[in-house]
Write an enzyme that holds these catalytic residues in place. Structure first.
Site, PDB file in Angstrom:
ATOM      1  N   SER A 189       1.804  -9.644  -0.729  1.00  0.00           N
ATOM      2  CA  SER A 189       1.451  -8.225  -0.681  1.00  0.00           C
ATOM      3  C   SER A 189       1.653  -7.584   0.689  1.00  0.00           C
ATOM      4  O   SER A 189       1.861  -6.386   0.779  1.00  0.00           O
ATOM      5  CB  SER A 189      -0.003  -8.047  -1.126  1.00  0.00           C
ATOM      6  OG  SER A 189      -0.847  -8.843  -0.323  1.00  0.00           O
ATOM      7  N   GLU A 198     -10.186   5.777   2.849  1.00  0.00           N
ATOM      8  CA  GLU A 198     -10.927   4.666   3.425  1.00  0.00           C
ATOM      9  C   GLU A 198      -9.928   3.572   3.793  1.00  0.00           C
ATOM     10  O   GLU A 198      -8.821   3.540   3.270  1.00  0.00           O
ATOM     11  CB  GLU A 198     -11.923   4.111   2.403  1.00  0.00           C
ATOM     12  CG  GLU A 198     -11.343   3.083   1.408  1.00  0.00           C
ATOM     13  CD  GLU A 198     -10.325   3.636   0.431  1.00  0.00           C
ATOM     14  OE1 GLU A 198     -10.274   4.871   0.253  1.00  0.00           O
ATOM     15  OE2 GLU A 198      -9.560   2.852  -0.160  1.00  0.00           O
ATOM     16  N   LYS A 249       0.819  -1.219   0.000  1.00  0.00           N
ATOM     17  CA  LYS A 249       0.000   0.000   0.000  1.00  0.00           C
ATOM     18  C   LYS A 249       0.853   1.270   0.000  1.00  0.00           C
ATOM     19  O   LYS A 249       0.446   2.290  -0.541  1.00  0.00           O
ATOM     20  CB  LYS A 249      -0.937   0.015   1.216  1.00  0.00           C
ATOM     21  CG  LYS A 249      -2.002  -1.071   1.195  1.00  0.00           C
ATOM     22  CD  LYS A 249      -3.073  -0.817   0.157  1.00  0.00           C
ATOM     23  CE  LYS A 249      -4.199  -1.838   0.237  1.00  0.00           C
ATOM     24  NZ  LYS A 249      -5.133  -1.731  -0.900  1.00  0.00           N
TER      25      LYS A 249
END
Lengths: 255, 589
Positions: B569, B302, B280
């Site tokens: 990830s 969000e 991210k």
């Protein structure tokens, strides 16, 4: 024949109601009472699970209606009932996925069939509106265009294509009663009027006769939603007569 | 979007690529030409064309009886008149055949385009010698009374200029041929490029968002278009990625897993080792830096599991931005540690109690809040979703994953992998992992969706496998929804994959069969979570464990010569307590 024009023979009071909140019978009664009280046009909201343009009041109305088992098919039946006794101009207000999932052309054909005059789809931007516009002549429906306080650079483009009426959003943010509006609304109305004769109605936040009086001096109509939903939330099935009194008072304030 | 017509089909072999790439129209030429077809051939080919593609019959002063027969037998849906047909010819034709008409106009210097008055539905502007592949001077085109197709010499090289003309559609024939026959790659490239216009991925994407936000979206689009090519911006971003986030991330050869599974050689792309513990940060540093360049002072975002929220709060702290994170109440309860982390980083965390109180409701609420305050505020969207330009912008920021991985695997193995795997919720790590391999046609792209308790139960979040086409959160894509288009509640053990939609570019890669999307259940993911911990000593995120699980399932299908890369990830610290509970062990954080 599309009835939308009938709403703007004088200053218009446009009332919003969520279909099926708290039940379809109450919605039916409220629509007829609002007509009696002088409403010029009724926006019937087809509830959606995720109404991103709505504040808490209408969000909750959507949830109440959906939890009560309302769906698109039942809202169509509601409109058919209303049309048996009323010729008031009617629009559907909903989110584009409800229309898209039903099939845009099929939905619009159904609207014509049951007597709906216009569609208000807050999440269908001007840029994507061709998907609906391509069918509106065929089914004699208007797609209502939005103009917002952030639309200065876009007003011309939007106004030139606008039919039915233009929904001028009074303020930044989502629906819900407010005590003040964005600056420059009157200038935006003037900008729109330079481009088109299509009537301009202001909505978002309007809830008092004083606001109606002030705004209707320079626009062709006002749209009231959350304030009506609040009455329905408070009185439930007993709401129609309270809604009538409220609408009567608001209509009387129109310039 | 500009329509595209691929003209002059005469081989059966071309139909498959047409059906895959889905141009809006195809053309069959019934006039004398190297591409001429007869009635029987056209009928046979037309029957195989996808019903969503309209079939145009091209005639030069054609016999009415032939045209009528083709129309009656549904071989063609439109009629293109490419000869000297006049309004008398058209009037007679219209008596017997009721199909839309296209009248081709040979444009030469001095042709009066404004004065055209044929009784047809469309014009088609062609060069003086049709079929020659030569373009005419497009600057001659003025406003026409009817929508028109632009034809003559359009190919991948001049496509941008052709689209800039503002025509209804483009018509291409020799421009997608090699040695006088249709070239699969050229068709694919051309159709995809036309369909990629204006934030579209095939039919997916777009900007379905309230008017109040539209001006701002255009501003972000313009700012991003500028800065993505700005050397200074790219230098700053690279510095942040390398020196702060710890890039490049490792490409690690999972030797024990490889030996144990006895299938392909397995590499792990270690996004879990980035600062803040997941991929991210790649996107967030890009977006917050862009926000700063745009003069914004406040970012909102969000978050589902909290990974994107923590990353945004981190970037906001580093780049001195005010920060608010919206998180569903279900998730603030599940991920209480991440809430505290965000607060520690100076962000304000707002609990969302509307709807299902999960990720989709957090997106709703962030959109609402943004609508109310745009001037100083930038919405840092966490995945390859939302209205244009977000899906493309987030993909570009995440593409660093595959840019590195491709280079690293070539250095390590001197060849490309057979497949790359990644988990998919909205799909940002997968898009990042896929992007630089999309043109390597022999590299399979595998997305692993959260099937929850199974795709045949209501407790699933596998959008491609159980959803349908819809419009939500600003984009057209696939969504889990009911028969009335109400967005369905979704379920997965993984809060990061617990989303009812998928990014529009994934929807498109699925449509064109470039990537495949497979469902992985909670049970399989939890097993993989434990497996990779025990075998490789890596506690990965439960999201990433979905990709690991699919590799465990698929390993026997590969040979030892195959190489596959799995995008890990994120790291799994955040999931340990939840997995323990899933296994019936009560631990307290």
């Amino acid at each position: 024949m599309n009835r939308m024009k009938n709403a703007f023979t004088k200053k218009a009071f446009i009332a919003f109601i969520t279909a099926g909140d708290p039940d379809l019978e109450t919605t039916y009664q409220c629509i007829l009472e609002m007509e009696k009280a002088g409403a010029s046009l009724v926006e019937i909201g087809i509830p959606f699970s995720d109404p991103v343009a709505e504040g808490p009041v209408i969000q909750k109305a959507n949830i109440r209606a959906l939890n009560g088992g309302v769906n698109t098919a039942k809202v169509f039946e509601l409109v058919q009932r209303v049309r048996q006794v009323s010729d008031i101009p009617l629009c559907f207000m909903t989110y584009y996925n409800v229309v898209f999932h039903y099939g845009v052309e099929k939905f619009m054909a159904k609207c014509q069939d049951i007597g709906i005059d216009g569609l208000i789809l807050p999440d269908l931007s001007f840029e994507e509106s061709e998907e609906v516009n391509q069918f509106k002549k065929r089914y004699d429906l208007e797609l209502i265009s939005f103009v917002a306080p952030t639309s200065q650079n876009r007003v011309k483009m939007i106004a030139r294509q606008a039919e039915g009426f233009i929904y001028l959003v009074s303020s930044m943010g989502v629906t819900g009663t407010r005590s003040s509006f964005a600056g420059g609304l009157e200038e935006l109305v003037a900008l729109i009027k330079q481009e088109t004769d299509t009537p301009v109605a202001i909505g978002f936040g309007i809830n008092t006769p004083e606001q109606v009086k002030e705004l209707s001096q320079y626009c062709d109509g006002v749209i009231v939603g959350s304030a009506i939903i609040k009455i329905i939330e408070k009185y439930g099935q007993d709401a129609p007569k309270h809604v009538r009194e409220y609408v009567k008072e608001m209509v009387a304030a129109l310039g | 979007m500009t329509k595209v017509k691929i003209c002059g089909l005469f081989r059966e072999a071309d139909i498959a690529v047409i059906n895959r790439e889905k141009p809006d129209y195809v053309g069959f030429v019934f006039a004398k030409s190297s591409r001429q077809v007869d009635f029987a051939t056209a009928k046979k080919l037309a029957a195989q064309v996808d019903p969503g593609i309209l079939k145009v019959g091209v005639f030069v002063n054609g016999e009415h009886s032939l045209i009528k027969r083709l129309a009656d037998e549904h071989v063609i849906d439109l009629i293109q008149l490419h000869g000297g047909e006049d309004n008398d010819y058209i009037a007679i034709l219209k008596r017997s055949v009721h199909l839309p008409l296209i009248k081709a106009i040979k444009v030469q210097p001095g042709t009066d385009l404004r004065g055209l008055d044929y009784d047809v539905d469309y014009y088609l502007l062609d060069g003086p010698v049709p079929g020659s592949g030569e373009a005419f001077d497009w600057t001659m085109i003025s406003k026409l009374a009817k929508p028109y197709f632009l034809a003559g010499g359009i190919n991948c090289a001049n496509l941008e200029q052709a689209l800039a003309v503002g025509c209804y559609g483009i018509d291409v024939s020799s421009g997608v041929e090699t040695d006088k026959v249709k070239d699969e790659k050229k068709i694919a490239t051309l159709v995809r490029r036309v369909k990629m216009k204006k934030g579209r991925f095939g039919i997916h994407g777009g900007q379905y968002i309230p008017e109040t936000l539209m001006e701002e979206l255009h501003k972000i689009d313009a700012a991003y278009e500028h800065y993505k090519n700005d050397p200074e911006f790219n230098r700053e971003l690279k510095k942040l990625l390398d020196e702060y986030a710890g890039r490049p991330s490792l490409l690690y050869y999972a030797k024990k897993m490889t030996e144990d599974l006895k299938g392909p050689k397995i590499y792990l792309k270690r996004e879990d080792l980035n600062h803040t513990g997941s991929h991210k940060i790649n996107n967030v540093l890009g977006q917050v830096l862009l926000a700063k360049k745009m003069g914004k002072t406040r970012v909102i975002a969000e978050t589902g599991a909290g990974q994107h929220g923590v990353a945004t709060a981190t970037a906001a702290a580093l780049l001195d931005m005010e920060c608010e994170i919206y998180m569903g109440k279900e998730d603030t309860d599940r991920q209480i540690l991440n809430v505290y982390r965000m607060e520690l980083l100076g962000a304000k965390v707002i609990q969302v109690t509307s709807g299902t109180m999960t990720l989709k409701d957090a997106v709703n609420e962030t959109l609402r809040v943004w609508t109310g305050r745009i001037d100083d505020t930038f919405y840092v969207l966490g995945s390859v979703m939302g209205p244009h330009p977000y899906p493309a912008m987030v993909r570009d920021f995440q593409a660093v994953i595959s840019k590195e991985a491709r280079q690293q695997i070539l250095e390590a193995e001197n060849k490309l992998p057979s497949a790359v795997y990644a988990c998919v919720g909205g799909g940002s790590n997968a898009m990042g992992m896929f992007y630089n391999f999309i043109n390597d046609e022999n590299v399979k792209l595998v997305g692993c969706e959260a099937a929850g308790k199974g795709v045949d139960t209501p407790y699933t979040a596998a959008t491609i496998n159980t959803g349908s086409l819809g419009v939500f959160h600003g984009m057209k894509s696939y969504f889990c929804q009911d028969e009335y288009g109400q967005i369905a509640p979704v379920y997965s053990i993984s809060a990061g994959l617990d989303y009812p939609g998928i990014g529009p570019e994934h929807a498109y890669l699925n449509d064109i069969k470039r990537a495949s999307y497979l469902p992985v259940t909670d049970d399989e993911a939890v097993h993989a979570f434990e497996y990779i911990a025990k075998v490789e000593g890596i506690i990965c995120a439960i999201e990433s464990a979905h990709a690991v699980a699919q590799i465990i399932k698929d390993a026997p299908k590969y040979s030892p010569d195959d190489i596959i890369i799995c995008c890990l990830s994120g790291r799994g610290d955040k999931d340990v307590a939840a997995i323990a509970r899933y296994k019936g062990v009560e631990i307290y954080e």
